[in-house]
Design a protein around this motif. Structure first.
Motif, PDB file in Angstrom:
ATOM      1  N   GLY A  59       0.822  -1.215   0.000  1.00  0.00           N
ATOM      2  CA  GLY A  59       0.000   0.000   0.000  1.00  0.00           C
ATOM      3  C   GLY A  59       0.853   1.260   0.000  1.00  0.00           C
ATOM      4  N   GLY A  60       1.911   1.250   0.801  1.00  0.00           N
ATOM      5  CA  GLY A  60       2.810   2.404   0.853  1.00  0.00           C
ATOM      6  C   GLY A  60       3.580   2.571  -0.446  1.00  0.00           C
ATOM      7  N   LEU A  61       3.954   1.464  -1.060  1.00  0.00           N
ATOM      8  CA  LEU A  61       4.670   1.539  -2.339  1.00  0.00           C
ATOM      9  C   LEU A  61       3.775   2.193  -3.399  1.00  0.00           C
ATOM     10  N   ALA A  62       2.490   1.839  -3.386  1.00  0.00           N
ATOM     11  CA  ALA A  62       1.576   2.434  -4.373  1.00  0.00           C
ATOM     12  C   ALA A  62       1.441   3.937  -4.133  1.00  0.00           C
ATOM     13  N   ILE A  63       1.321   4.337  -2.867  1.00  0.00           N
ATOM     14  CA  ILE A  63       1.233   5.776  -2.580  1.00  0.00           C
ATOM     15  C   ILE A  63       2.518   6.479  -3.032  1.00  0.00           C
ATOM     16  N   GLY A  64       3.661   5.871  -2.769  1.00  0.00           N
ATOM     17  CA  GLY A  64       4.930   6.481  -3.191  1.00  0.00           C
ATOM     18  C   GLY A  64       4.976   6.677  -4.699  1.00  0.00           C
ATOM     19  N   ILE A 143      -3.885  13.449   4.399  1.00  0.00           N
ATOM     20  CA  ILE A 143      -3.552  12.259   5.191  1.00  0.00           C
ATOM     21  C   ILE A 143      -3.270  11.123   4.225  1.00  0.00           C
ATOM     22  N   LEU A 144      -2.175  10.420   4.473  1.00  0.00           N
ATOM     23  CA  LEU A 144      -1.832   9.237   3.688  1.00  0.00           C
ATOM     24  C   LEU A 144      -2.052   8.007   4.571  1.00  0.00           C
ATOM     25  N   ALA A 145      -2.746   7.023   4.040  1.00  0.00           N
ATOM     26  CA  ALA A 145      -3.020   5.804   4.808  1.00  0.00           C
ATOM     27  C   ALA A 145      -2.566   4.616   3.961  1.00  0.00           C
ATOM     28  N   GLY A 146      -1.313   4.216   4.157  1.00  0.00           N
ATOM     29  CA  GLY A 146      -0.724   3.124   3.368  1.00  0.00           C
ATOM     30  C   GLY A 146      -0.852   1.800   4.081  1.00  0.00           C
ATOM     31  N   ASP A 147      -1.589   0.888   3.487  1.00  0.00           N
ATOM     32  CA  ASP A 147      -1.704  -0.483   4.011  1.00  0.00           C
ATOM     33  C   ASP A 147      -2.203  -0.535   5.450  1.00  0.00           C
ATOM     34  N   CYS A 148      -3.361   0.058   5.669  1.00  0.00           N
ATOM     35  CA  CYS A 148      -3.970   0.091   7.010  1.00  0.00           C
ATOM     36  C   CYS A 148      -5.118  -0.897   7.157  1.00  0.00           C
ATOM     37  N   TRP A 149      -5.386  -1.688   6.157  1.00  0.00           N
ATOM     38  CA  TRP A 149      -6.651  -2.435   6.147  1.00  0.00           C
ATOM     39  C   TRP A 149      -6.413  -3.929   6.262  1.00  0.00           C
ATOM     40  N   TYR A 150      -5.311  -4.302   6.896  1.00  0.00           N
ATOM     41  CA  TYR A 150      -4.911  -5.712   6.961  1.00  0.00           C
ATOM     42  C   TYR A 150      -5.520  -6.435   8.151  1.00  0.00           C
ATOM     43  N   ASP A 176      -3.454   0.503  -1.106  1.00  0.00           N
ATOM     44  CA  ASP A 176      -3.801  -0.835  -0.610  1.00  0.00           C
ATOM     45  C   ASP A 176      -3.744  -1.868  -1.734  1.00  0.00           C
ATOM     46  N   PRO A 177      -3.277  -3.086  -1.398  1.00  0.00           N
ATOM     47  CA  PRO A 177      -3.230  -4.138  -2.418  1.00  0.00           C
ATOM     48  C   PRO A 177      -4.481  -5.027  -2.409  1.00  0.00           C
ATOM     49  N   GLY A 178      -5.611  -4.474  -2.008  1.00  0.00           N
ATOM     50  CA  GLY A 178      -6.854  -5.255  -2.030  1.00  0.00           C
ATOM     51  C   GLY A 178      -7.028  -6.122  -0.812  1.00  0.00           C
ATOM     52  N   ARG A 179      -6.642  -5.609   0.336  1.00  0.00           N
ATOM     53  CA  ARG A 179      -6.793  -6.401   1.558  1.00  0.00           C
ATOM     54  C   ARG A 179      -8.270  -6.537   1.899  1.00  0.00           C
ATOM     55  N   ARG A 206       5.275  -9.992  -6.592  1.00  0.00           N
ATOM     56  CA  ARG A 206       4.707  -8.773  -7.166  1.00  0.00           C
ATOM     57  C   ARG A 206       3.225  -8.742  -6.848  1.00  0.00           C
ATOM     58  N   LYS A 207       2.735  -7.560  -6.522  1.00  0.00           N
ATOM     59  CA  LYS A 207       1.319  -7.423  -6.213  1.00  0.00           C
ATOM     60  C   LYS A 207       0.772  -6.227  -6.981  1.00  0.00           C
ATOM     61  N   GLN A 208      -0.498  -6.282  -7.214  1.00  0.00           N
ATOM     62  CA  GLN A 208      -1.203  -5.128  -7.738  1.00  0.00           C
ATOM     63  C   GLN A 208      -1.627  -4.297  -6.517  1.00  0.00           C
ATOM     64  N   ALA A 209      -1.374  -3.017  -6.563  1.00  0.00           N
ATOM     65  CA  ALA A 209      -1.800  -2.174  -5.437  1.00  0.00           C
ATOM     66  C   ALA A 209      -2.447  -0.904  -5.990  1.00  0.00           C
ATOM     67  N   TRP A 210      -3.419  -0.418  -5.273  1.00  0.00           N
ATOM     68  CA  TRP A 210      -4.234   0.698  -5.749  1.00  0.00           C
ATOM     69  C   TRP A 210      -4.058   1.925  -4.868  1.00  0.00           C
ATOM     70  N   VAL A 211      -4.271   3.050  -5.485  1.00  0.00           N
ATOM     71  CA  VAL A 211      -4.360   4.296  -4.721  1.00  0.00           C
ATOM     72  C   VAL A 211      -5.780   4.829  -4.884  1.00  0.00           C
ATOM     73  N   TYR A 212      -6.343   5.211  -3.768  1.00  0.00           N
ATOM     74  CA  TYR A 212      -7.722   5.712  -3.743  1.00  0.00           C
ATOM     75  C   TYR A 212      -7.758   7.034  -2.989  1.00  0.00           C
TER      76      TYR A 212
END
Ligand code: SAM
Length: 236
Positions: A59-64, A143-150, A176-179, A206-212
């Motif tokens: 999730g953080g990688l996608a935000i970056g 606010i950035l929320a990287g990978d908080c939904w695990y 988020d990578p679709g958690r 490798r994962k698909q990750a999204w920014v919303y």
């Protein structure tokens, strides 16, 4: 607790470029289980938290990646990186032109990692070790929320807090990578990225990750627009 979280982070990680965001370097570990064990020994706590801070999460990688492609989302703004871990999103925001960044995490090792990593990249990031989710939203523009939904418990608390922030006119970006616990029906998809992670953390390299975005709530908020390449989403 460790005598020196900073010393512990330095002893157990190596400073190296982040895959796919090579302009940023972080104190990273290769293996999660031995480090988790070391955390438990160091803290004397058999339930010690996973060393999230020693990895760059999908999730953080996608935000970056998003901030690198869209510096206008962050340039000149005050950024609050929730669940900051290594500080990746806060550092990426400074790299993209934020005027200040705060990284908040409940883990004392994360607070040490955020400061070490920020300094290694030539930035100052304020590291806050506190659970802010029962507090009022911060004085920030984004606010950035990287990978908080695990995890269900955290997911349940993060969403209402982010909604409150949005209702005050603070923009919110989620990576988020679709958690499982991601509340996709409250999010506007902005972009998707193929990110390189590790099977130490995920099922695949490798994962698909999204920014919303959460829909902005105030008249001063900047509009969010879909990216042309790699985007599957729509703007608001
Ligand atoms: C999967 S990591 C994501 C780290 C970073 N955002 C990234 O994408 O690389 C999740 C982080 O949330 C932190 N965390 C868990 N509960 C929290 C809370 N209530 N407030 C702040 N951080 C929290 C954990 O300590 C961990 O560092």
């Amino acid at each position: 607790m460790a005598a020196s979280p900073r010393g512990f982070v330095l002893r157990h990680t190596h400073l190296r470029p982040v895959p796919g965001l090579e302009e940023i370097r972080l104190q990273l570990a290769d293996e999660v289980l031995p480090l988790w064990h070391a955390v438990q020994v160091e803290t004397g706590d058999p339930d010690g938290a996973l060393p999230y801070w020693a990895f760059a999460w999908a999730g953080g990688l996608a935000i970056g990646r998003y901030l690198r492609e869209h510096p206008d989302a962050v340039a000149g703004r005050r950024v609050f990186d929730l669940a900051s871990g290594s500080g990746l999103c806060a550092i990426a925001s400074m790299h993209a032109g934020a005027i200040e960044a705060t990284g908040v995490d409940i883990d004392p090792f994360a607070a040490a990692a955020i400061q070490l990593n920020a300094r290694a990249n030539g930035y100052r990031v304020t590291a806050v070790r506190r659970d802010v989710l029962d507090e009022e939203p911060p004085d920030a523009d984004l606010i950035l929320a990287g990978d908080c939904w695990y995890e269900a418990g955290l997911a349940l608390r993060v969403l209402p807090w982010l909604r409150r922030a949005r209702d005050r006119g603070i923009d919110v970006l989620v990576g988020d990578p679709g958690r499982r616990h991601l509340p996709t029906d409250e999010l506007v998809e902005l972009a998707t990225y193929d990110v390189r992670t590790t099977t130490e953390l995920e099922d695949l390299e490798r994962k698909q990750a999204w920014v919303y975005a959460l829909r902005p709530g105030g008249p001063d908020s900047r509009g969010w627009h879909p990216v042309r390449s790699g985007s599957r989403g729509v703007g608001r």
